[in-house]
Design a protein around this motif. Structure first.
Motif, PDB file in Angstrom:
ATOM      1  N   GLU A 278      30.263  83.714  38.786  1.00 59.99           N
ATOM      2  CA  GLU A 278      31.631  83.533  39.274  1.00 59.99           C
ATOM      3  C   GLU A 278      31.806  82.055  39.606  1.00 59.99           C
ATOM      4  OE1 GLU A 278      34.235  84.974  43.082  1.00 59.99           O
ATOM      5  OE2 GLU A 278      33.131  86.513  41.958  1.00 59.99           O
ATOM      6  N   VAL A 279      32.903  81.486  39.160  1.00 58.32           N
ATOM      7  CA  VAL A 279      33.171  80.060  39.361  1.00 58.32           C
ATOM      8  C   VAL A 279      33.399  79.781  40.842  1.00 58.32           C
ATOM      9  CG1 VAL A 279      34.768  78.170  38.838  1.00 58.32           C
ATOM     10  CG2 VAL A 279      34.156  79.822  37.048  1.00 58.32           C
TER      11      VAL A 279
ATOM     12  N   GLY B   4      27.306  77.454  37.404  1.00 58.71           N
ATOM     13  CA  GLY B   4      26.783  77.391  36.044  1.00 58.71           C
ATOM     14  C   GLY B   4      25.884  78.568  35.716  1.00 58.71           C
ATOM     15  N   VAL B   5      25.154  78.428  34.627  1.00 55.06           N
ATOM     16  CA  VAL B   5      24.296  79.503  34.126  1.00 55.06           C
ATOM     17  C   VAL B   5      23.053  79.635  35.018  1.00 55.06           C
ATOM     18  CG1 VAL B   5      22.922  80.284  32.161  1.00 55.06           C
ATOM     19  CG2 VAL B   5      25.081  79.100  31.766  1.00 55.06           C
TER      20      VAL B   5
ATOM     21  N   THR C 143      36.454  80.715  24.943  1.00 54.87           N
ATOM     22  CA  THR C 143      36.020  79.340  24.733  1.00 54.87           C
ATOM     23  C   THR C 143      34.527  79.329  24.438  1.00 54.87           C
ATOM     24  OG1 THR C 143      36.120  77.102  25.676  1.00 54.87           O
ATOM     25  CG2 THR C 143      35.677  78.915  27.223  1.00 54.87           C
ATOM     26  N   HIS C 144      33.895  78.191  24.640  1.00 55.86           N
ATOM     27  CA  HIS C 144      32.450  78.081  24.426  1.00 55.86           C
ATOM     28  C   HIS C 144      31.875  76.974  25.304  1.00 55.86           C
ATOM     29  CE1 HIS C 144      34.157  75.110  21.630  1.00 55.86           C
ATOM     30  NE2 HIS C 144      33.062  74.418  21.892  1.00 55.86           N
ATOM     31  N   ILE C 145      30.545  76.976  25.429  1.00 56.64           N
ATOM     32  CA  ILE C 145      29.861  75.906  26.151  1.00 56.64           C
ATOM     33  C   ILE C 145      29.909  74.672  25.266  1.00 56.64           C
ATOM     34  CG2 ILE C 145      27.632  75.076  27.007  1.00 56.64           C
ATOM     35  CD1 ILE C 145      26.988  78.031  27.691  1.00 56.64           C
ATOM     36  N   ASP C 146      30.475  73.585  25.787  1.00 58.88           N
ATOM     37  CA  ASP C 146      30.513  72.344  25.020  1.00 58.88           C
ATOM     38  C   ASP C 146      29.171  71.632  25.156  1.00 58.88           C
ATOM     39  OD1 ASP C 146      31.837  70.599  23.279  1.00 58.88           O
ATOM     40  OD2 ASP C 146      32.546  69.343  24.918  1.00 58.88           O
ATOM     41  N   PHE C 147      28.724  71.417  26.394  1.00 66.38           N
ATOM     42  CA  PHE C 147      27.394  70.847  26.619  1.00 66.38           C
ATOM     43  C   PHE C 147      26.965  71.120  28.056  1.00 66.38           C
ATOM     44  CE2 PHE C 147      30.382  67.449  27.582  1.00 66.38           C
ATOM     45  CZ  PHE C 147      29.917  66.928  28.782  1.00 66.38           C
TER      46      PHE C 147
ATOM     47  N   PRO D 155      25.004  73.725  35.511  1.00 65.13           N
ATOM     48  CA  PRO D 155      26.426  73.601  35.191  1.00 65.13           C
ATOM     49  C   PRO D 155      26.626  73.160  33.743  1.00 65.13           C
ATOM     50  CG  PRO D 155      25.734  71.847  36.677  1.00 65.13           C
ATOM     51  CD  PRO D 155      24.558  72.729  36.457  1.00 65.13           C
ATOM     52  N   PHE D 156      27.807  73.444  33.210  1.00 68.57           N
ATOM     53  CA  PHE D 156      28.112  73.048  31.836  1.00 68.57           C
ATOM     54  C   PHE D 156      29.571  72.662  31.720  1.00 68.57           C
ATOM     55  CE2 PHE D 156      28.599  77.641  32.044  1.00 68.57           C
ATOM     56  CZ  PHE D 156      29.864  77.821  31.517  1.00 68.57           C
ATOM     57  N   SER D 157      29.871  71.966  30.638  1.00 64.62           N
ATOM     58  CA  SER D 157      31.233  71.516  30.372  1.00 64.62           C
ATOM     59  C   SER D 157      31.875  72.416  29.318  1.00 64.62           C
ATOM     60  CB  SER D 157      31.205  70.071  29.877  1.00 64.62           C
ATOM     61  OG  SER D 157      32.515  69.634  29.589  1.00 64.62           O
ATOM     62  N   LEU D 158      33.175  72.580  29.467  1.00 60.33           N
ATOM     63  CA  LEU D 158      33.976  73.289  28.468  1.00 60.33           C
ATOM     64  C   LEU D 158      34.621  72.259  27.539  1.00 60.33           C
ATOM     65  CD1 LEU D 158      35.760  75.859  30.798  1.00 60.33           C
ATOM     66  CD2 LEU D 158      33.805  76.267  29.290  1.00 60.33           C
ATOM     67  N   PRO D 159      35.148  72.675  26.388  1.00 62.85           N
ATOM     68  CA  PRO D 159      35.852  71.734  25.510  1.00 62.85           C
ATOM     69  C   PRO D 159      36.991  71.035  26.252  1.00 62.85           C
ATOM     70  CG  PRO D 159      35.482  73.818  24.390  1.00 62.85           C
ATOM     71  CD  PRO D 159      35.097  74.021  25.824  1.00 62.85           C
TER      72      PRO D 159
END
Length: 94
Positions: free
Chosen positions: A6-7, A23-24, A50-54, A68-72
């Motif tokens: 959960e964010v 994050g994951v 969406t998807h995991i950008d990086f 943590p990860f970034s989105l597009p």
């Protein structure tokens, strides 16, 4: 589809999109890579595909329990409120 987290917070990185925290989970048994498909369900009932950008590298004195990860960059911070739920999609959206 598998629940990831959960964010709790969202950060903007200029020119690179927003980062979701926490994050994951590190304990997540399946290896995730950039491009992994996600479904984000906001508390208002919106579904964002969406998807995991990086993945984002964070330097801390203590080990992190999540990555943590970034989105597009097309997905804006305001679109993902705290309390949104993030799911890993097993298959391409039909």
């Amino acid at each position: 589809m598998q629940f990831l987290f959960e964010v709790e917070d969202v950060f903007s990185i200029t020119g690179q999109g927003c980062v979701l925290a926490p994050g994951v989970p590190q304990a997540f048994m399946r290896e995730l890579k950039n491009g992994a498909p996600l479904l984000i369900c906001t508390p208002q009932g919106e579904h964002i595909y969406t998807h995991i950008d990086f993945f984002v590298s964070v330097k801390k004195k203590q080990p992190l329990s999540h990555t943590p990860f970034s989105l597009p960059s097309m997905i804006k911070k305001e679109s993902i409120p705290a309390g949104s739920k993030v799911y890993l999609q097993d298959d391409e959206r039909k």
